[in-house]
Design a protein around this motif. Structure first.
Motif, PDB file in Angstrom:
ATOM      1  N   CYS A 378       0.834  -1.208   0.000  1.00  0.00           N
ATOM      2  CA  CYS A 378       0.000   0.000   0.000  1.00  0.00           C
ATOM      3  C   CYS A 378       0.864   1.252   0.000  1.00  0.00           C
ATOM      4  CB  CYS A 378      -0.908   0.050   1.240  1.00  0.00           C
ATOM      5  SG  CYS A 378      -2.020  -1.340   1.411  1.00  0.00           S
ATOM      6  N   ALA A 379       0.232   2.372  -0.350  1.00  0.00           N
ATOM      7  CA  ALA A 379       0.894   3.675  -0.264  1.00  0.00           C
ATOM      8  C   ALA A 379       0.687   4.230   1.140  1.00  0.00           C
ATOM      9  CB  ALA A 379       0.328   4.617  -1.317  1.00  0.00           C
ATOM     10  N   ALA A 380       1.108   3.484   2.141  1.00  0.00           N
ATOM     11  CA  ALA A 380       0.915   3.870   3.531  1.00  0.00           C
ATOM     12  C   ALA A 380       2.053   3.309   4.366  1.00  0.00           C
ATOM     13  CB  ALA A 380      -0.426   3.339   4.049  1.00  0.00           C
ATOM     14  N   ASP A 388       2.710  -6.500  20.375  1.00  0.00           N
ATOM     15  CA  ASP A 388       2.668  -7.716  19.553  1.00  0.00           C
ATOM     16  C   ASP A 388       3.982  -7.985  18.831  1.00  0.00           C
ATOM     17  OD1 ASP A 388       0.005  -7.828  20.269  1.00  0.00           O
ATOM     18  OD2 ASP A 388      -0.648  -6.734  18.491  1.00  0.00           O
ATOM     19  N   LYS A 389       4.938  -7.039  18.963  1.00  0.00           N
ATOM     20  CA  LYS A 389       6.215  -7.123  18.262  1.00  0.00           C
ATOM     21  C   LYS A 389       6.008  -7.245  16.745  1.00  0.00           C
ATOM     22  CE  LYS A 389       8.878  -9.141  22.079  1.00  0.00           C
ATOM     23  NZ  LYS A 389       7.853  -8.945  23.100  1.00  0.00           N
ATOM     24  N   ARG A 390       5.087  -6.409  16.228  1.00  0.00           N
ATOM     25  CA  ARG A 390       4.743  -6.474  14.814  1.00  0.00           C
ATOM     26  C   ARG A 390       4.671  -5.074  14.224  1.00  0.00           C
ATOM     27  NH1 ARG A 390       5.241 -11.492  13.106  1.00  0.00           N
ATOM     28  NH2 ARG A 390       3.611 -11.311  11.509  1.00  0.00           N
ATOM     29  N   LEU A 391       4.963  -5.022  12.917  1.00  0.00           N
ATOM     30  CA  LEU A 391       4.622  -3.863  12.094  1.00  0.00           C
ATOM     31  C   LEU A 391       3.361  -4.242  11.329  1.00  0.00           C
ATOM     32  CD1 LEU A 391       8.125  -2.856  10.657  1.00  0.00           C
ATOM     33  CD2 LEU A 391       6.769  -1.548  12.301  1.00  0.00           C
ATOM     34  N   ARG A 392       2.336  -3.384  11.383  1.00  0.00           N
ATOM     35  CA  ARG A 392       1.040  -3.761  10.817  1.00  0.00           C
ATOM     36  C   ARG A 392       0.479  -2.616   9.982  1.00  0.00           C
ATOM     37  NH1 ARG A 392      -1.796  -5.358  15.488  1.00  0.00           N
ATOM     38  NH2 ARG A 392      -0.697  -7.342  15.256  1.00  0.00           N
ATOM     39  N   CYS A 393      -0.012  -2.964   8.787  1.00  0.00           N
ATOM     40  CA  CYS A 393      -0.685  -1.974   7.942  1.00  0.00           C
ATOM     41  C   CYS A 393      -2.161  -1.943   8.311  1.00  0.00           C
ATOM     42  CB  CYS A 393      -0.529  -2.323   6.458  1.00  0.00           C
ATOM     43  SG  CYS A 393      -1.415  -1.189   5.359  1.00  0.00           S
ATOM     44  N   HIS A 394      -2.677  -0.779   8.649  1.00  0.00           N
ATOM     45  CA  HIS A 394      -4.073  -0.655   9.051  1.00  0.00           C
ATOM     46  C   HIS A 394      -5.009  -0.574   7.857  1.00  0.00           C
ATOM     47  CE1 HIS A 394      -3.019   0.996  13.326  1.00  0.00           C
ATOM     48  NE2 HIS A 394      -2.626  -0.252  13.132  1.00  0.00           N
ATOM     49  N   HIS A 395      -4.468  -0.634   6.652  1.00  0.00           N
ATOM     50  CA  HIS A 395      -5.309  -0.568   5.449  1.00  0.00           C
ATOM     51  C   HIS A 395      -5.522  -1.945   4.831  1.00  0.00           C
ATOM     52  CE1 HIS A 395      -5.291   3.812   5.381  1.00  0.00           C
ATOM     53  NE2 HIS A 395      -4.019   3.747   5.706  1.00  0.00           N
ATOM     54  N   VAL A 604      -7.568  11.117 -11.658  1.00  0.00           N
ATOM     55  CA  VAL A 604      -6.455  11.339 -10.728  1.00  0.00           C
ATOM     56  C   VAL A 604      -6.283  10.089  -9.861  1.00  0.00           C
ATOM     57  CG1 VAL A 604      -6.721  13.849 -10.613  1.00  0.00           C
ATOM     58  CG2 VAL A 604      -8.000  12.393  -9.021  1.00  0.00           C
ATOM     59  N   PRO A 605      -5.099   9.878  -9.307  1.00  0.00           N
ATOM     60  CA  PRO A 605      -4.940   8.795  -8.331  1.00  0.00           C
ATOM     61  C   PRO A 605      -5.767   9.086  -7.080  1.00  0.00           C
ATOM     62  CG  PRO A 605      -2.813   9.530  -9.167  1.00  0.00           C
ATOM     63  CD  PRO A 605      -3.817  10.540  -9.617  1.00  0.00           C
ATOM     64  N   MET A 606      -6.206   8.035  -6.404  1.00  0.00           N
ATOM     65  CA  MET A 606      -6.898   8.211  -5.130  1.00  0.00           C
ATOM     66  C   MET A 606      -5.913   8.652  -4.057  1.00  0.00           C
ATOM     67  SD  MET A 606      -9.597   5.017  -5.041  1.00  0.00           S
ATOM     68  CE  MET A 606     -10.187   5.508  -3.413  1.00  0.00           C
ATOM     69  N   LYS A 607      -6.465   9.166  -2.946  1.00  0.00           N
ATOM     70  CA  LYS A 607      -5.600   9.640  -1.868  1.00  0.00           C
ATOM     71  C   LYS A 607      -4.686   8.514  -1.380  1.00  0.00           C
ATOM     72  CE  LYS A 607      -7.509  10.629   2.097  1.00  0.00           C
ATOM     73  NZ  LYS A 607      -8.286  11.341   3.141  1.00  0.00           N
ATOM     74  N   LEU A 608      -5.245   7.338  -1.173  1.00  0.00           N
ATOM     75  CA  LEU A 608      -4.438   6.145  -0.910  1.00  0.00           C
ATOM     76  C   LEU A 608      -4.290   5.444  -2.258  1.00  0.00           C
ATOM     77  CD1 LEU A 608      -3.029   4.441   1.272  1.00  0.00           C
ATOM     78  CD2 LEU A 608      -5.143   3.115   1.470  1.00  0.00           C
ATOM     79  N   ALA A 609      -3.254   5.823  -2.995  1.00  0.00           N
ATOM     80  CA  ALA A 609      -3.152   5.433  -4.402  1.00  0.00           C
ATOM     81  C   ALA A 609      -2.866   3.947  -4.604  1.00  0.00           C
ATOM     82  CB  ALA A 609      -2.061   6.258  -5.087  1.00  0.00           C
ATOM     83  N   ARG A 610      -2.298   3.303  -3.611  1.00  0.00           N
ATOM     84  CA  ARG A 610      -1.991   1.871  -3.737  1.00  0.00           C
ATOM     85  C   ARG A 610      -2.534   1.143  -2.524  1.00  0.00           C
ATOM     86  NH1 ARG A 610       1.160  -1.351  -6.831  1.00  0.00           N
ATOM     87  NH2 ARG A 610       2.052  -3.233  -5.925  1.00  0.00           N
ATOM     88  N   LEU A 611      -3.328   0.108  -2.754  1.00  0.00           N
ATOM     89  CA  LEU A 611      -3.910  -0.661  -1.670  1.00  0.00           C
ATOM     90  C   LEU A 611      -3.897  -2.132  -2.060  1.00  0.00           C
ATOM     91  CD1 LEU A 611      -5.487  -0.807   1.045  1.00  0.00           C
ATOM     92  CD2 LEU A 611      -7.586  -0.556  -0.284  1.00  0.00           C
ATOM     93  N   ALA A 612      -3.283  -2.941  -1.198  1.00  0.00           N
ATOM     94  CA  ALA A 612      -3.232  -4.390  -1.414  1.00  0.00           C
ATOM     95  C   ALA A 612      -2.708  -4.739  -2.807  1.00  0.00           C
ATOM     96  CB  ALA A 612      -4.614  -5.017  -1.189  1.00  0.00           C
ATOM     97  N   ASN A 613      -1.608  -4.094  -3.190  1.00  0.00           N
ATOM     98  CA  ASN A 613      -0.909  -4.359  -4.458  1.00  0.00           C
ATOM     99  C   ASN A 613      -1.677  -3.907  -5.695  1.00  0.00           C
ATOM    100  OD1 ASN A 613       1.500  -5.414  -3.462  1.00  0.00           O
ATOM    101  ND2 ASN A 613       0.644  -7.471  -3.263  1.00  0.00           N
ATOM    102  N   LEU A 614      -2.670  -3.065  -5.521  1.00  0.00           N
ATOM    103  CA  LEU A 614      -3.402  -2.530  -6.666  1.00  0.00           C
ATOM    104  C   LEU A 614      -3.321  -1.009  -6.666  1.00  0.00           C
ATOM    105  CD1 LEU A 614      -6.603  -4.778  -6.657  1.00  0.00           C
ATOM    106  CD2 LEU A 614      -4.702  -4.863  -8.287  1.00  0.00           C
ATOM    107  N   GLU A 615      -3.033  -0.446  -7.857  1.00  0.00           N
ATOM    108  CA  GLU A 615      -3.001   1.004  -8.028  1.00  0.00           C
ATOM    109  C   GLU A 615      -4.415   1.501  -8.299  1.00  0.00           C
ATOM    110  OE1 GLU A 615      -0.325   2.790  -7.672  1.00  0.00           O
ATOM    111  OE2 GLU A 615       1.252   1.259  -7.678  1.00  0.00           O
ATOM    112  N   ARG A 616      -4.787   2.623  -7.654  1.00  0.00           N
ATOM    113  CA  ARG A 616      -6.183   3.055  -7.694  1.00  0.00           C
ATOM    114  C   ARG A 616      -6.311   4.484  -8.215  1.00  0.00           C
ATOM    115  NH1 ARG A 616      -9.122   1.986  -2.289  1.00  0.00           N
ATOM    116  NH2 ARG A 616      -7.734   3.633  -1.537  1.00  0.00           N
TER     117      ARG A 616
END
Length: 660
Positions: A378-380, A388-395, A604-616
């Motif tokens: 994602c673009a995040a 939890d000793k983790r890095l986590r994407c909230h999207h 135009v690209p969306m504000k979150l331009a990439r989500l789950a390996n897809l460009e939006r």
């Protein structure tokens, strides 16, 4: 030989014909098993015809008409047809999405009979205030359809107004549908409803219910055994034979807007359903959406106000704006808030520190080379969850272990930047070692049962300091909570999203309303670097009408909703170039020139331009006329369906979008 016209759960704007030896119009609304491709599907019969547009020899025979359930009623089909036409969704997709999972399975499990819960003893209702009495009298079910906005300050007793209206509807032999935006708001409300109406039969409908329980509750509502249905947005489509009242609590909440599949607004569908059935609908909020407020100001909706708190010993909290430019902060907390928490601890009262950012830190970064923990899908940024000793994407939900060194340069001195609720919880525990600190967010509360346990602990006095996100911002009544401190409110003040001020005001007003709801006086401290911002001036005065008037004036000048009507065409693909090329083709269609009231903006690209390996990417269509936009959209959609595009490209149209 008869022809069944069947709606299937497919994103295709067409119905499918099948032949059957015998059927009658009484079979409309029954489920049917049909062959589809190399397999089978379950659909719903929407028409029974003598002949088809296709030659009969080309039609496949239906496998079985299921008669274990009464046919879905005509008003249910009219509601689904409205949602299909307005939101540009396939009719089959709408109908099937409205059914519980168990009724869409080809191999349904053994079912128990539907039984609505019935406690034994009803609790006596409290006395109404004068404002509440006027509010209840203002909703007249005998008058047919009417839309009401109940604008009440936090703690003004909107729920009691709902319950009195429910009581009147039940006395008239009617069913009631109560909508709430989130599952976490249901426990307290459900408890009050069940205890007040033990003989009515109360069921809940939301996504956290097990499949069998959801189907049982849906059947109880459909059969009329359950007189009260308490649910989240999808329950707006639940067929109820005696429906006489719809209530939408916290109507401004964005959770009422479905963001995937069929994209619809449950609040707006509720108003249409009430109009269709000729019954009242009540929208309640302390901070109504500006669209709803504009409807009330223009007299389309009847405005009912509750200006005082229901508890005569309670008053609205005093709101103080703290200028953080003039203070030293420790983990984002200023000295005045620290002192105020100490005072509450000494008096045995509860405090809430509100930070709408879960996790330990928003990002992990390397000061040597500039590496940051970005999500690979994602673009995040990936949020650091230290517990939890983790890095986590909230999207997208992607997770990784925390690296021991910078992945780019090998530097072992990598640091968290910024703060989330986990980090704040740890600091508060160190600063106030004698206090019991309780963190409430989606990491600490992952199920309804955990949420109920958490609420019991708070009400039982097992927490002195609450650290919470928006989960605690609305719908909860904690008598001993007298202090609310708000951190990190500035990020939304100058956001590119023109809805951000409205959302921020609602969030701050809601969380401020948690303080001082009983006889103890409440205080709210909001930390900001922009104390002179007009939004804060309205907050201090608890002046939602003044804030709304200014926001509506700005929107009218800018040509934003509710003074314009919008739809967004979105496309997502592995490559942004493919998505933008598709959108450009859609924007250049000749039929657009035939609709002079429609404005099409550049892709135009969306504000979150990439989500789950897809460009939006996205393309905005706008009109100052809702009928003009609605006349244009189905023609545009049909033309878009003819565009040749890459196989992995997906697109959809969203009407009345909230997110960009």
């Amino acid at each position: 030989m008869r022809v069944l016209r069947v709606a299937l759960d497919l994103p295709l704007h067409r119905l499918f014909d099948y032949v059957v030896e015998s059927a009658s119009p009484d079979d409309i609304g029954l489920r049917v098993r049909v062959p589809f491709g190399r397999g089978e599907k379950l659909g719903v019969i929407v028409e029974v015809l003598a002949e088809s547009d296709w030659p009969l020899e080309q039609l496949k025979p239906a496998i079985e008409i299921l008669r274990d359930l009464l046919p879905l009623p005509a008003d249910f089909f009219r509601l689904c047809q409205f949602a299909s036409a307005y939101y540009q969704a396939a009719l089959g997709e709408v109908i099937m999405q409205a059914l519980p999972v168990g009724l869409k399975r080809l191999d349904p499990p053994t079912r128990r009979n539907a039984r609505a819960s019935r406690p034994s003893v009803a609790l006596a209702p409290p006395a109404l205030t004068q404002e509440q009495t006027i509010a209840v009298a203002a909703v007249d079910p005998a008058a047919g359809f009417s839309a009401h906005l109940l604008h009440g300050v936090t703690g003004s007793g909107k729920t009691e107004v709902y319950l009195r209206l429910v009581e009147r509807a039940l006395a008239d032999g009617k069913q009631v549908l109560l909508l709430v935006p989130e599952i976490n708001l249901t426990p307290q409300l459900e408890g009050r409803v069940r205890s007040r109406f033990p003989d009515a039969g109360v069921v809940s409908l939301h996504s956290e219910l097990a499949e069998a329980a959801r189907e049982r509750n849906w059947r109880a509502a459909f059969s009329g055994e359950a007189s009260i249905v308490l649910g989240t947005r999808l329950s707006i489509f639940t067929p109820m034979p005696r429906l006489g009242l719809i209530v939408v609590d916290e109507e401004h909440d964005a959770s009422f807007k479905q963001q995937d599949g069929m994209r619809y607004s449950a609040r707006d569908v509720a108003v249409f359903r009430a109009h269709q059935l000729g019954i009242p609908v009540l929208l309640g909020s302390a901070t109504p959406s500006l669209e709803t407020w504009a409807n009330a100001q223009s007299k389309r909706y009847n405005l009912i106000t509750l200006l005082e708190r229901a508890n005569p010993e309670a008053s609205l909290p005093a709101i103080h704006i703290l200028d953080t430019r003039k203070m030293v902060l420790q983990e984002g907390v200023g000295a005045p808030l620290v002192a105020a928490i100490k005072e509450r601890l000494a008096r045995g009262e509860q405090s809430l520190v509100f930070l709408n950012r879960r996790g330990y830190s928003p990002v992990l970064a390397c000061p040597a080379c500039g590496w940051v923990s970005r999500c690979t899908r994602c673009a995040a940024n990936m949020v650091l969850h230290l517990a939890d000793k983790r890095l986590r994407c909230h999207h997208c939900g992607c997770e990784h272990r925390i690296p021991k060194a910078c992945p780019t340069c090998g530097n072992q001195d990598i640091h968290p930047f910024g703060r989330g609720t986990q980090r704040l919880e740890g600091w508060l525990q160190e600063t106030f070692p004698e206090a019991r600190v309780l963190r409430v967010d989606r990491d600490s509360v992952k199920s309804r049962k955990q949420w109920e346990v958490m609420l019991d602990r708070i009400h039982g006095g097992e927490a002195d300091i609450l650290v919470g996100t928006q989960m605690l911002a609305k719908g909860h009544d904690f008598p001993k909570l007298t202090l609310v401190g708000v951190l990190g409110a500035d990020s939304a003040l100058f956001a590119a999203d023109w809805r951000a001020p409205e959302r921020l005001f609602a969030q701050l007003m809601q969380v401020a309303g948690r303080a001082g709801r009983a006889e103890l006086k409440g205080e709210v401290q909001i930390q900001t670097q922009y104390p002179d911002h007009p939004l804060f001036a309205s907050l201090v005065k608890h002046d939602y009408p003044g804030f709304a008037a200014e926001q509506l004036k700005e929107r009218e000048q800018a040509g934003f909703p509710p003074y314009a009507f919008q739809a967004v065409l979105r496309a997502e693909a592995p490559e942004m170039a493919d998505a933008i090329a598709f959108l450009k083709t859609a924007a250049a269609m000749p039929l657009i020139g035939e609709h002079e009231n429609i404005m099409i903006y550049d892709p135009v690209p969306m504000k979150l331009a990439r989500l789950a390996n897809l460009e939006r990417g996205q393309l905005l269509a706008e009109s100052y006329s809702r009928p003009a936009l609605q006349a244009f959209l189905p023609l545009w959609r049909e033309a878009i369906e003819g565009i040749k595009s890459p196989s992995k490209l997906r697109w959809h149209i969203e009407v009345d979008p909230l997110e960009f």
